[in-house]
Design an enzyme around this catalytic site. Sequence first.
Site, PDB file in Angstrom:
ATOM      1  NE  ARG A  68      -2.313   5.214  13.038  1.00  5.99           N
ATOM      2  CZ  ARG A  68      -3.060   5.482  12.008  1.00  5.99           C
ATOM      3  NH1 ARG A  68      -4.309   5.089  11.979  1.00  5.99           N
ATOM      4  NH2 ARG A  68      -2.599   6.168  10.982  1.00  5.99           N
ATOM      5  CD  GLU A 105      -0.801  10.414   2.279  1.00  7.79           C
ATOM      6  OE1 GLU A 105      -1.488   9.764   3.065  1.00  7.79           O
ATOM      7  OE2 GLU A 105       0.424  10.224   2.160  1.00  7.79           O
TER       8      GLU A 105
END
Length: 181
Positions: A68, A105
């Site tokens: 993005r 993460e």
Amino acid sequence: MDESRKQIERAHALVEARARRVQDFPEPGVEFLDLTPVLADAEAFGAVIDALGLGWADIDLVAGLDARGFLLGAAVARELGLGVLAIRKAGKLPPPVHSRTYSLEYGEATLEIPAEGVDLRGRRILIVDDVLATGGTVGASIELLEECGAEIVGVSVVLEVPGLGGRDKLSSTTVRSLSES
């Protein structure tokens, strides 16, 4: 209120109104912020691009992070009259490449840029992405670009997720966020 602050607040309001939050994606416990509706809305997209590019000076190039960040970075670069460098996920560019592997993460990833064709030595770069969470992707991008001789002017993101330590990991870099998640 100054004009810049008004632009940032307008962009923030449009993101909040148009973005879609998806729980447990790409895996359980992760909240994904889908900016697709923001990007598909001309008013919101324009406001975000204007706000991401505000206040940055002496920039030679904008770097957009896969994927993005490509859309956002390219539009910011165009708005600022600059070129854009796409920082890609591994395996998307022909060799030779410069690469940097880092932890996410929810896993591990590698970023790449061309090793030929774009000389980054001495170039002043603004990094643009959609979300700053743990700082892993942006931190790896900074390291990758600096290894190639670039100077990072700053990082501009749409959203910052507080509490994940991303900004702390980038303490030596100016980070601007349009809003916090």
